[in-house]
Design a protein around this motif. Sequence first.
Motif, PDB file in Angstrom:
ATOM      1  N   GLY A 246      18.938  -1.934   2.632  1.00 32.89           N
ATOM      2  CA  GLY A 246      17.838  -2.828   2.278  1.00 32.89           C
ATOM      3  C   GLY A 246      16.576  -2.102   1.869  1.00 32.89           C
ATOM      4  N   TYR A 247      15.413  -2.670   2.222  1.00 31.20           N
ATOM      5  CA  TYR A 247      14.139  -2.179   1.692  1.00 31.20           C
ATOM      6  C   TYR A 247      13.620  -0.948   2.428  1.00 31.20           C
ATOM      7  CZ  TYR A 247      14.099  -6.437  -1.032  1.00 31.20           C
ATOM      8  OH  TYR A 247      14.433  -7.434  -1.902  1.00 31.20           O
ATOM      9  N   GLU A 248      14.203   0.190   2.096  1.00 29.04           N
ATOM     10  CA  GLU A 248      13.729   1.460   2.648  1.00 29.04           C
ATOM     11  C   GLU A 248      12.357   1.807   2.088  1.00 29.04           C
ATOM     12  OE1 GLU A 248      14.179   4.292   5.405  1.00 29.04           O
ATOM     13  OE2 GLU A 248      15.826   2.942   4.891  1.00 29.04           O
ATOM     14  N   GLY A 249      12.054   1.324   0.895  1.00 25.25           N
ATOM     15  CA  GLY A 249      10.750   1.549   0.289  1.00 25.25           C
ATOM     16  C   GLY A 249      10.063   0.239  -0.038  1.00 25.25           C
ATOM     17  N   LEU A 250       8.778   0.143   0.279  1.00 34.73           N
ATOM     18  CA  LEU A 250       7.966  -1.015  -0.098  1.00 34.73           C
ATOM     19  C   LEU A 250       6.607  -0.469  -0.532  1.00 34.73           C
ATOM     20  CD1 LEU A 250       7.764  -4.144  -0.224  1.00 34.73           C
ATOM     21  CD2 LEU A 250       6.729  -4.038   2.060  1.00 34.73           C
ATOM     22  N   ALA A 251       6.351  -0.508  -1.836  1.00 37.41           N
ATOM     23  CA  ALA A 251       5.146   0.115  -2.381  1.00 37.41           C
ATOM     24  C   ALA A 251       4.162  -0.942  -2.853  1.00 37.41           C
ATOM     25  CB  ALA A 251       5.511   1.042  -3.540  1.00 37.41           C
ATOM     26  N   LEU A 252       2.885  -0.695  -2.603  1.00 34.76           N
ATOM     27  CA  LEU A 252       1.799  -1.570  -3.042  1.00 34.76           C
ATOM     28  C   LEU A 252       1.183  -0.984  -4.304  1.00 34.76           C
ATOM     29  CD1 LEU A 252      -0.201  -3.918  -2.630  1.00 34.76           C
ATOM     30  CD2 LEU A 252      -1.517  -2.391  -1.118  1.00 34.76           C
ATOM     31  N   GLN A 253       1.233  -1.743  -5.394  1.00 33.96           N
ATOM     32  CA  GLN A 253       0.755  -1.242  -6.683  1.00 33.96           C
ATOM     33  C   GLN A 253      -0.719  -1.550  -6.891  1.00 33.96           C
ATOM     34  OE1 GLN A 253       2.689  -2.859 -10.178  1.00 33.96           O
ATOM     35  NE2 GLN A 253       2.239  -1.011 -11.351  1.00 33.96           N
ATOM     36  N   PRO A 254      -1.547  -0.512  -7.025  1.00 31.70           N
ATOM     37  CA  PRO A 254      -2.965  -0.754  -7.316  1.00 31.70           C
ATOM     38  C   PRO A 254      -3.125  -1.488  -8.645  1.00 31.70           C
ATOM     39  CG  PRO A 254      -2.577   1.518  -6.652  1.00 31.70           C
ATOM     40  CD  PRO A 254      -1.233   0.911  -6.892  1.00 31.70           C
ATOM     41  N   GLY A 255      -4.150  -2.268  -8.733  1.00 27.41           N
ATOM     42  CA  GLY A 255      -4.397  -3.005  -9.967  1.00 27.41           C
ATOM     43  C   GLY A 255      -3.713  -4.354  -9.969  1.00 27.41           C
ATOM     44  N   THR A 256      -2.396  -4.359  -9.902  1.00 23.15           N
ATOM     45  CA  THR A 256      -1.663  -5.629  -9.909  1.00 23.15           C
ATOM     46  C   THR A 256      -1.632  -6.287  -8.542  1.00 23.15           C
ATOM     47  OG1 THR A 256       0.506  -4.665  -9.366  1.00 23.15           O
ATOM     48  CG2 THR A 256      -0.139  -4.695 -11.688  1.00 23.15           C
ATOM     49  N   GLY A 257      -1.696  -5.491  -7.465  1.00 23.48           N
ATOM     50  CA  GLY A 257      -1.588  -6.027  -6.118  1.00 23.48           C
ATOM     51  C   GLY A 257      -0.179  -6.444  -5.750  1.00 23.48           C
ATOM     52  N   LEU A 258       0.800  -6.096  -6.586  1.00 21.73           N
ATOM     53  CA  LEU A 258       2.185  -6.460  -6.308  1.00 21.73           C
ATOM     54  C   LEU A 258       2.822  -5.510  -5.299  1.00 21.73           C
ATOM     55  CD1 LEU A 258       3.558  -7.238  -9.906  1.00 21.73           C
ATOM     56  CD2 LEU A 258       2.789  -8.864  -8.163  1.00 21.73           C
ATOM     57  N   LEU A 259       3.741  -6.044  -4.525  1.00 24.60           N
ATOM     58  CA  LEU A 259       4.590  -5.232  -3.663  1.00 24.60           C
ATOM     59  C   LEU A 259       5.915  -5.004  -4.384  1.00 24.60           C
ATOM     60  CD1 LEU A 259       3.981  -7.083  -0.283  1.00 24.60           C
ATOM     61  CD2 LEU A 259       3.282  -4.728  -0.799  1.00 24.60           C
ATOM     62  N   TRP A 260       6.372  -3.756  -4.389  1.00 25.89           N
ATOM     63  CA  TRP A 260       7.638  -3.420  -5.029  1.00 25.89           C
ATOM     64  C   TRP A 260       8.617  -2.937  -3.950  1.00 25.89           C
ATOM     65  CZ3 TRP A 260       8.868  -4.064 -10.179  1.00 25.89           C
ATOM     66  CH2 TRP A 260       7.812  -4.412 -11.023  1.00 25.89           C
ATOM     67  N   GLY A 261       9.696  -3.684  -3.767  1.00 26.81           N
ATOM     68  CA  GLY A 261      10.692  -3.322  -2.770  1.00 26.81           C
ATOM     69  C   GLY A 261      11.826  -2.539  -3.406  1.00 26.81           C
ATOM     70  N   MET A 262      12.068  -1.328  -2.905  1.00 23.70           N
ATOM     71  CA  MET A 262      13.154  -0.493  -3.416  1.00 23.70           C
ATOM     72  C   MET A 262      14.283  -0.448  -2.398  1.00 23.70           C
ATOM     73  SD  MET A 262      13.216   3.547  -4.662  1.00 23.70           S
ATOM     74  CE  MET A 262      12.119   3.275  -6.061  1.00 23.70           C
TER      75      MET A 262
END
Length: 452
Positions: A246-262
Motif C-alpha cells: 500500500g501507501y509506503e509513500g505519501l508526498a505533499l506537493q507545494p503549490g497544488t496542495g495535493l497529496l500523492w500516494g505512492m
Amino acid sequence: MLRTSVSAICLALALASGSAQAETVFPAKLAGHAYIPAASFIPAPADAPSDAKVSGKFTTGVRVDAVGTVPGDTGALHGRRLTGLSLPFEGQPLQGLSGFAMTLADDGSIWAITDNGYGSKANSPDTLLFFHKVAPNYEDGTVDVRETIFLSDPDRKVPFRIAYEGTESRYLTGADFDLESIQVIGEDVWIGEEFGPYLIKAGLDGKVKAVYPTMMDGQLVKSVDHPTISGLSKPGVDWTVPRSGGYEGLALQPGTGLLWGMLEKPLVGEDGQPIGSYLPVLAFDPEKGEWTGQSFKFALAEGATAIGDFNFIDETRALVIERDNGEGDPSLKCEGEAKPDCFPNPAMLKRIVLIDTATIDADGFVRRIGHIDLMNIADPDGKNRLETVAGRDLTGIMTFPFFTIENVMAVSDTQIVVAMDNNLPFSSGRQLNAPADNEFILLDVPEMLAAR
C-alpha cells in the motif's frame, strides 16, 4: 499529469522495463549520524486496555504471555539469524519509523510515523498505533523523542470493526491499520496505510477524523489485507494490491496542495504476479477529500522491489527511497546454504532517487533525474557511530545495509535526512546477530538537490 485506470495498468505489462533509463549517480557525504537504541519502549496510555501493556504476544501463531520468552530472528529470507531480543515486550516498542512528513513541527522536530508493529494483522493486535515528534542530535548521536501521539477512534470514523471495538478509549492497533507514511497540513495529520490501502485523516491529538478508501478511475482499489477480503478472493479481480504493497509513500506537493500516494509494490494480475515493474502514484485533494483522477508511474530500477518513502523538495521534484529486500553487507554473502556467519540475501540496491513530476512520458512514467547510493556514502570525517560487520575495508565509507529504509526528507538546499525501519526484533543489518537500531543519517547531497 496523466490519468491511469486499473484496467489500463493491468494491460501495461511491458512498459516499465523500457522506462528506467541510465541516470546520474550523485555523490553523498555523511554529515551526521544518530540513533535510537533498538530496545527502546514506551508505556501504553493509562486509559488503554490492559492488553496493550505487553505487546508482541501473538507473533508465533499462538498466544504467549510470558515476557521475553520468544527469541526474535531475521526470518526465512535472511537465514533466521537470532537478533538477541525476545518477545513479548513490556510496553510498546518505539521501533518501526516508517515515514517523515515534509515539513517540520513548530519546535523544529520531525514528524515521524511508526508502522503497525510486528508486520501483519494477525501478529499485531496488541501493538498500538502512533506518530511522534523526534529530533536527532548529531553532536552526541542521540535522538530526542519529544512527543508520542496515539491514534484513536472515539467518534467511530473507521468503517470496520477495530480490535479494541468495545473499549471506551478505542485506541487503534496493528490489527486495524498498517501506517507507513505521514504528512501534516495545519491541524490535520494525513497517514498513508497498507491494509486498505486507505488514507487516514486525524487531528494532532491522534483522533481519527476520516478514512478514505483508494479510488482509481472511479473503481475501488483493495489490497489482499482489505477488511472485506476473504480466503476465497481472487487476485487481480477482488484485490490488486499485494501484501505490504500500500501507501509506503505519501508526498505533499507545494503549490497544488495535493497529496500523492505512492504504492510500495507493483499491482498484481489474475495470476497473482506483478504487473510490470512500476508503481502507481495517485493524487488526492485533502481540501475536497477526494481522489482527483491524476496519476503517474514510477519505474523501478532493475533489482529494486519496493520503495520506502516519498517527499517533494519543491513544486515538481521529489525524493523516493528505492530498495531491494536484502540486508547486510554484500561482502558477507553466503555461498550456498545460509550460515550464522553470513548474509543469505544481502543488501545490494538501496538508493535515494530524484524525480521530476513536471516531466511525464507518453506512457505515464515520471522522469528519474538521478540517485545517490546508500551503500556507498563517503565518510571522510568519521561521522559513523556504529560498526558494520563486513568482509571488506569500510574505512572512509558509511553503508546503510538495511532491509527497510523508509524515511527521507530534505532539510536544506544541500542536505537530506534518511532513516530506517528496524522491524524490531526481526531485522539486523549492521551485525549478524544483533537487532538493528533506529538510525538517522544526515547527508550532504548538494549536486543531487540542485539537479534538474
